[in-house]
Design a protein around this motif. Structure first.
Motif: not given
Lengths: 535, 420
Positions: A149-152, A154, B93-94
């Motif tokens: 996932r993009p959040s992980d 970043v 992102l979230h």
């Protein structure tokens, strides 16, 4: 999955290995050489440093762009805005960028969105390089961290970057006696993303492209420099809510003089090559300006050009040049009409004694070019021809082309059509050709297939066959039809469309060209012309 | 210090300033009635009066919303140490509420030195958030939630927004929710139940005026004597800079820049380019530097692509343009080849190439985005049959043909025909 997220793939043991008797020892695997762990210095180029003059000399037409990029990258440890380098294909963007980093000796992380073809692979590739991870056999070449996932991404990226920056700062401060060439310059890390334009086509494109282009805002770290390389300009990146625009640098395509300097780069003293370029560059420049396409054509042409010369060192007088030009002229015209190598032309062979051998060779070559080039079963060939006919002819014509016994309908036309309706018919036929192959349902394909194969003369193949057996053989072909069809679909000879909710069944379309269909028909001795709508 | 070193040092200093949003936007913090002071008032009132609040910052990208918010938070953390805790979320992102809740829990754990478990479910994280809010409320500590790309949180069921804004309604909590969005209608995207819990305080960040841009340039570029550079260099640099800023031509350059895009990020890109062009020998800014920086910042990608076309590609473009002028509905590669052949027959040009060479040039044009397919994914049809449309206009094509060095006269004639 364990706590820190490294993947552990479970291994299923094969029956053989689990049933193997305990006294048989498996042979010891060869010892892999011990590899040194990676360090920060591996993020920059090793080896000889490159001076600015050598850099500019190795890229003949790119002086302005090189100086511009170096000034934008700035002095050591100065923060920068994200750069967006764009230009046509094979204009030298990637190579110039990497050689600039070799000249500056600064650490960078490079990943191309063509080799990292999905977001997960992209994230893991960047993190692997930043975490100085070396994929080894013991961990089954797994990545350092699993990241989808993009959040992980970043969070992990921020952590890895700050660790790396601290290492770099620590290196500078510590009193080491390492030589200058082994140390990297500066405290900054540069991330280079190549081929960013392919990310537009990804399924997750609505989040990957804005993520990459907004990365600077999200990370908020001045020690990180971002560089994007793309073939398409920034205005082709459509986004709903936009993104922070990076600073654009353009690499224009080469013009004629620049192309000449590129091709002469390694052969500056060769007058022969210079004369050759005088002949070939202007005509080929009119079709394309790309270095890769031109060099594909120039290499065989130069060989042809040098053929009449017995000694490559002979002085070039006007007479010699004229002779070479007249020898090369037919090849130039031939190569102008192709995009890849044309087949060898042996008709200009000088020696008359080899005539018969030459003729045989020509005949053999002709046959080879008429063949398909790969193996297909007979039923597959008939299926392919039926698909081609089904796409080519409009459905309304089937009744008149195939009569009830399956053969070609040879009824004489009753009236001669008038001029105007003939014209109309012609324009309609032309339009149909323009639009491309039509779609057909499965039933129509099978009907045409049965019509065609029912007239095949099986008696010649099976000497002891009577008509019953022949029919049996015919019927034996049918159960394999669906298998054949699916293998033709996966070979992209027939494309499968989506199912229409009104009609219900899926529609297929034949994607082969007329040449290919003719080749297949010729291999079966099938008169394709008679069945085509307009030959 | 050698001259080159001084120039390099100055470049480094200026580049650090330009890429640092807090320095750039501290210019706007001096004004009393600005967004900075309003935002500061909203958040500080929540801290001092222990109440809940929510606000929405809206404005085009590059106008400093996040930067000013950061400045406000920094200021307030200095004034009230230990009483503010910030949680930052990003819609890119979230956007998924499960992801967002996990991120909130992670940041809370990080701040308060608790152990964070990755395996916690959405409900666990949610109850954790509620209990943290209660505890912080009791301890008179304010939690500030910064939701960047707010419009991306409003997709789907808006569960996160509802939970957060609902939590603000309880008496024990003390929190501020600040949404930041580049869409000017971000508040219209909220669901009814979420919108009713939102305070509808909106702060608009608009483009600065031309004079503000000039003053901002001065604020960024002027060197101060305590910057570590030699004093005489600083003095020459500053006098030269003030002279330039007063010059009418320079004001014209800034105005041209602002016509296209008046956001601060555009100005910063321009200044970045100008600073990188700083001469390494003299290290002084001049009008020429700003002029060339303006050229580099303002780009015309279609014209650049057109100038890079080979002659065959220009033929293809002119053919398709002519077919458009004849009002043919769809044109594809095959119909373009027909037109190309008819041009060759009429004018007897020397540029008649085989089909596959033309197909290769056609594909180059597709890559450069001068042509594009009209149907979405193509349904498996090959390139020759799919309908295309031209993405350049008559004037652009005309200009490209004029500026192309070896453009054949046939093409000029064909272009003239259309206008006749």
């Amino acid at each position: 999955m364990c706590e820190d997220g490294t993947p552990k793939s479970s291994r299923r043991s094969a029956r053989l290995s689990s049933g193997a008797s305990p006294d048989l020892k498996p042979p010891a695997p060869p010892k892999a050489p011990k590899l040194q762990p990676l360090s920060v210095e591996d993020l920059a180029f090793h080896g000889e440093p490159l001076s600015l003059d050598a850099l500019i000399a190795s890229f003949p037409a790119r002086r302005i762009q090189i100086l511009e990029l170096i000034s934008l990258l700035g002095p050591l440890d100065s923060p920068m805005m994200p750069l967006f380098v764009y230009g046509g294909a094979s204009t030298g963007k990637t190579s110039v960028m990497l050689q600039i980093f070799r000249h500056l000796n600064r650490p960078f992380v490079y990943c191309s969105l063509i080799t990292c073809y999905s977001p997960r692979i992209l994230f893991e590739s960047v993190l692997n390089q930043l975490l100085l991870h070396r994929a080894c056999e013991s961990s089954r070449y797994a990545s350092a961290k699993r990241c989808e996932r993009p959040s992980d991404f970043v969070n992990l990226l921020r952590e890895a970057l700050s660790n790396l920056v601290n290492t770099l700062k620590g290196d500078v401060k510590s009193e080491t006696t390492k030589s200058k060439t082994s140390r990297v310059n500066g405290n900054m890390i540069y991330l280079i993303f190549d081929h960013v334009e392919v990310a537009r086509e990804w399924d997750m494109s609505s989040s990957v492209v804005p993520l990459l282009l907004n990365l600077r805002q999200i990370l908020n770290m001045p020690e990180v420099g971002l560089i994007f390389i793309s073939r398409a300009s920034l205005d082709t990146f459509h986004s709903d809510t936009g993104f922070a625009e990076p600073f654009q640098v353009y690499f224009p395509a080469y013009n004629e003089e620049e192309l000449r300097s590129i091709f002469m780069r390694d052969r500056a003293k060769s007058k022969l090559y210079n004369a050759f370029l005088d002949l070939v560059l202007p005509p080929f420049y009119r079709t394309t300006r790309r270095v890769d396409e031109l060099s594909t054509v120039f290499t065989p042409l130069f060989k042809k050009y040098c053929e009449p010369l017995d000694d490559l060192g002979t002085a070039l007088s006007e007479e010699v040049k004229r002779k070479l030009f007249s020898h090369l002229q037919p090849y130039i015209t031939k190569y102008m009409q192709t995009t890849f190598f044309p087949s060898e032309d042996l008709s200009n062979d000088k020696s008359a004694m080899k005539n018969e051998v030459v003729k045989k060779k020509i005949a053999a070559k002709k046959e080879a070019s008429e063949e398909i080039g790969f193996h297909m079963s007979t039923s597959a060939r008939y299926l392919l021809i039926s698909a081609f006919l089904a796409s080519r002819n409009p459905a309304t014509l089937d009744g008149s082309l195939f009569d009830s016994t399956g053969g070609l309908d040879n009824r004489k036309r009753k009236r001669k059509a008038s001029e105007k309706s003939m014209e109309k018919k012609e324009t309609k036929e032309q339009e149909l050709l323009m639009k491309g192959p039509g779609t057909f349902p499965l039933e129509r394909l099978l009907a045409i297939y049965q019509c065609i194969t029912s007239v095949i003369d099986y008696a010649a193949e099976y000497e002891n066959a009577d008509s019953m057996e022949a029919e049996g053989c015919n019927n034996a072909l049918l159960p394999n039809i669906h298998l054949q069809l699916s293998s033709l679909c996966s070979a992209n000879f027939i494309s499968k469309g989506g199912s229409c909710p009104l009609e219900g069944s899926t529609r297929y379309r034949s994607t082969i060209s007329e040449d290919m269909a003719l080749k297949v028909a010729r291999s079966l001795d099938f008169p394709l012309f008679k069945y085509m709508y307009r030959s | 210090m050698g001259a080159a070193n001084v120039a390099e040092e100055a470049k480094r200093l200026l580049r650090t300033r330009i890429t640092d949003p807090s320095f750039v936007f501290s210019f706007f913090s001096q004004n009393s009635n600005s967004n900075y002071s309003n935002l500061k008032y909203i958040i500080s009132s929540s801290v001092t009066e222990t109440c809940n609040n929510s606000a929405l910052l809206m404005g085009p990208r590059g106008c400093g919303k996040i930067a000013i918010l950061e400045l406000v938070l920094e200021e307030l953390m200095k004034e009230h140490p230990g009483m503010i805790s910030v949680i930052k979320l990003n819609g890119l992102l979230h956007g998924d509420s499960k992801c967002a809740m996990k991120e909130i829990a992670r940041q809370l754990c990080l701040e308060h030195e608790l152990v964070f478990s990755k395996m916690a479910s959405y409900d666990d994280n949610s109850t954790f958030l509620m209990s943290m809010l209660r505890e912080c409320g009791l301890a008179h500590k304010t939690l500030v939630f910064v939701l960047d790309e707010f419009d991306l949180f409003t997709q789907g069921k808006q569960q996160l927004l509802y939970n957060l804004l609902d939590a603000l309604q309880t008496l024990t909590s003390q929190a501020v929710v600040v949404g930041v969005s580049c869409r000017m209608d971000a508040d219209q995207l909220l669901e009814k139940r979420v919108a009713s819990r939102f305070s509808h305080r909106k702060l608009l960040f608009l483009h600065p005026s031309s004079e503000d841009l000039q003053r901002l340039t001065k604020h960024i570029l002027q060197l101060s004597t305590d910057s570590g550079l030699p004093n005489d260099y600083v003095a020459t640099f500053n006098t030269r800079l003030y002279k330039l800023l007063a010059d009418e031509k320079f004001k014209g350059i800034i105005d041209t820049l602002a016509y296209v895009d008046a956001t601060i990020s555009h100005l910063l890109k321009f200044l970045f380019c100008a600073v990188s062009l700083l001469d390494s020998k003299s290290g002084i800014l001049s009008l020429d530097i700003f002029k060339s920086a303006l050229q580099r910042v303002q780009r015309q990608p279609k014209m650049e692509s057109l100038k890079d076309c080979s002659i065959l590609e220009l033929y293809i473009l002119v053919c398709i343009k002519r077919m458009e002028a004849k009002e043919q509905d769809t044109c594809n590669f095959n119909s373009m080849m027909k037109e190309y052949k008819s041009i060759h027959d009429t004018f007897q040009t020397s540029d008649y190439y085989a089909r596959n060479v033309c197909l290769r040039a056609f594909e180059h044009l597709l890559d450069q985005h001068l042509l594009s397919f009209e149907d979405g994914k193509g349904h498996g049809q090959s390139t020759e049959f799919r309908p295309v449309k031209l993405l350049v206009t008559w004037p652009e094509l005309h200009l490209a043909l004029k500026s192309h060095r070896s453009c054949p006269t046939v093409l000029h004639k064909l272009m003239m025909d259309r206008e006749g």
